[in-house]
Design an enzyme around this catalytic site. Structure first.
Site, mmCIF file in Angstrom:
data_model
loop_
_atom_site.group_PDB
_atom_site.id
_atom_site.type_symbol
_atom_site.label_atom_id
_atom_site.label_comp_id
_atom_site.label_asym_id
_atom_site.label_seq_id
_atom_site.Cartn_x
_atom_site.Cartn_y
_atom_site.Cartn_z
ATOM 1 N N GLY A 177 3.013 -3.226 -14.628
ATOM 2 C CA GLY A 177 2.693 -1.806 -14.736
ATOM 3 C C GLY A 177 1.394 -1.479 -15.451
ATOM 4 O O GLY A 177 1.226 -0.364 -15.952
ATOM 5 N N SER A 178 0.446 -2.399 -15.464
ATOM 6 C CA SER A 178 -0.806 -2.090 -16.169
ATOM 7 C C SER A 178 -1.612 -1.023 -15.425
ATOM 8 O O SER A 178 -2.284 -0.199 -16.052
ATOM 9 C CB SER A 178 -1.639 -3.352 -16.413
ATOM 10 O OG SER A 178 -2.180 -3.842 -15.208
ATOM 11 N N ASN A 179 -1.551 -1.012 -14.097
ATOM 12 C CA ASN A 179 -2.252 0.056 -13.367
ATOM 13 C C ASN A 179 -1.584 1.406 -13.588
ATOM 14 O O ASN A 179 -2.264 2.432 -13.702
ATOM 15 C CB ASN A 179 -2.315 -0.281 -11.874
ATOM 16 C CG ASN A 179 -3.455 -1.220 -11.561
ATOM 17 O OD1 ASN A 179 -4.624 -0.834 -11.640
ATOM 18 N ND2 ASN A 179 -3.133 -2.475 -11.264
ATOM 19 N N HIS A 208 -5.141 -2.970 -4.390
ATOM 20 C CA HIS A 208 -5.004 -4.352 -3.912
ATOM 21 C C HIS A 208 -6.098 -5.199 -4.571
ATOM 22 O O HIS A 208 -7.257 -4.782 -4.614
ATOM 23 C CB HIS A 208 -5.146 -4.378 -2.389
ATOM 24 C CG HIS A 208 -4.936 -5.738 -1.816
ATOM 25 N ND1 HIS A 208 -3.687 -6.309 -1.688
ATOM 26 C CD2 HIS A 208 -5.818 -6.669 -1.359
ATOM 27 C CE1 HIS A 208 -3.813 -7.515 -1.175
ATOM 28 N NE2 HIS A 208 -5.102 -7.755 -0.965
ATOM 29 N N ARG A 213 7.020 -4.396 -2.352
ATOM 30 C CA ARG A 213 8.007 -4.239 -1.288
ATOM 31 C C ARG A 213 7.292 -3.536 -0.144
ATOM 32 O O ARG A 213 6.602 -2.532 -0.360
ATOM 33 C CB ARG A 213 9.152 -3.378 -1.830
ATOM 34 C CG ARG A 213 10.363 -3.306 -0.955
ATOM 35 C CD ARG A 213 11.456 -2.517 -1.665
ATOM 36 N NE ARG A 213 12.412 -2.046 -0.694
ATOM 37 C CZ ARG A 213 13.461 -2.742 -0.279
ATOM 38 N NH1 ARG A 213 13.707 -3.918 -0.786
ATOM 39 N NH2 ARG A 213 14.281 -2.255 0.632
ATOM 40 N N GLU A 253 0.609 2.264 7.987
ATOM 41 C CA GLU A 253 1.765 1.447 8.401
ATOM 42 C C GLU A 253 1.439 -0.041 8.377
ATOM 43 O O GLU A 253 2.288 -0.859 8.063
ATOM 44 C CB GLU A 253 2.227 1.865 9.795
ATOM 45 C CG GLU A 253 2.898 3.230 9.754
ATOM 46 C CD GLU A 253 3.500 3.649 11.077
ATOM 47 O OE1 GLU A 253 3.876 2.759 11.861
ATOM 48 O OE2 GLU A 253 3.569 4.867 11.320
#
Ligand code: GAR
Length: 213
Positions: free
Chosen positions: A23-25, A120, A102, A153
């Site tokens: 969770g650093s971002n 990313h 996910r 998508e």
């Protein structure tokens, strides 16, 4: 032609962060929002991992947090339907995927088209997928980096909002390159979110145009 012009710059926006790990971002976005750099607040931190450190941190900070156990759902679609329902219930303007490991269903992507972003750790479209820092080293590229993009998508392939490049050094291993990229992630993700809530991002086909103030 401008496909869509996003949120009104006047209203204070609401963000849902989706994460699966550290969770650093998420914390970088939270800090920018707390500092008034982003005209929005975190309305929900959502996770598919019960013990995700990012989720625990959100709880400690008193933020609304939600864990949904994937095993309790018959399919990925059912899971994402519930996730979408939870997000909608909180009147969220933007979903930020921040290490959410996910794959989202087409349903989720359509529901939040141009209203969900991902970070990313590579210069997309090079190196989509997992373990991308190691892949960059193995390919021998001289530069890698980070990309913030709208979610589409096709995994890791949505319209690119901001990128930052870093050199790949000869003695890099996965961890050292990942750490160098992460420094840039923490700059460009809050910046992309800030631009979004200033209503300055226009998507035209694959391209995102940043409007001048
Ligand atoms: C970050 O490096 C992010 O770019 C990456 O996971 C890490 C999460 O770190 N995301 C992906 O690889 C998505 N394809 P964080 O939990 O500390 O923000």
């Amino acid at each position: 032609m401008v496909e869509e012009i996003f949120s009104s710059p006047k209203k204070r926006g609401r963000i849902a962060v989706f994460l699966s790990g550290r969770g650093s971002n998420f914390r970088a976005i939270l800090e920018a929002a707390d500092a008034g750099k982003i005209n929005a607040s975190i309305a929900l931190v959502f996770s598919n991992v019960e013990a995700a450190p990012g989720l625990l941190f959100a709880r400690e900070r008193g933020l609304e947090s939600l864990y949904l156990n994937p095993k309790l759902f018959a399919s990925r679609e059912e899971y994402d339907k519930e996730a979408v329902r939870q997000v909608r219930k909180r009147d969220v303007d933007l979903v930020c995927l921040a290490g959410y490991m996910r794959i989202l269903t087409p349903y989720f992507c359509r529901e939040f088209k141009n209203r969900s972003m991902n970070i990313h750790p590579a210069l997309l479209p090079s190196f989509p997928g997992l373990h991308v820092q190691q892949k960059a080293i193995d390919w021998g590229v001289r530069y890698s980096g980070a990309t913030v993009h709208f979610v589409a998508e096709e995994v890791d392939m949505g319209p690119i909002i901001i990128q930052a490049a870093v050199p790949v050094l000869q003695d890099d291993i996965e961890d050292t390159l990942a750490a160098r990229i992460l420094v840039e992630e923490h700059k460009i993700y809050p910046e992309a979110v800030r631009l979004y809530f200033e209503g300055r991002l226009d998507v035209r086909g694959r391209r995102v145009f940043i409007r001048e103030t």
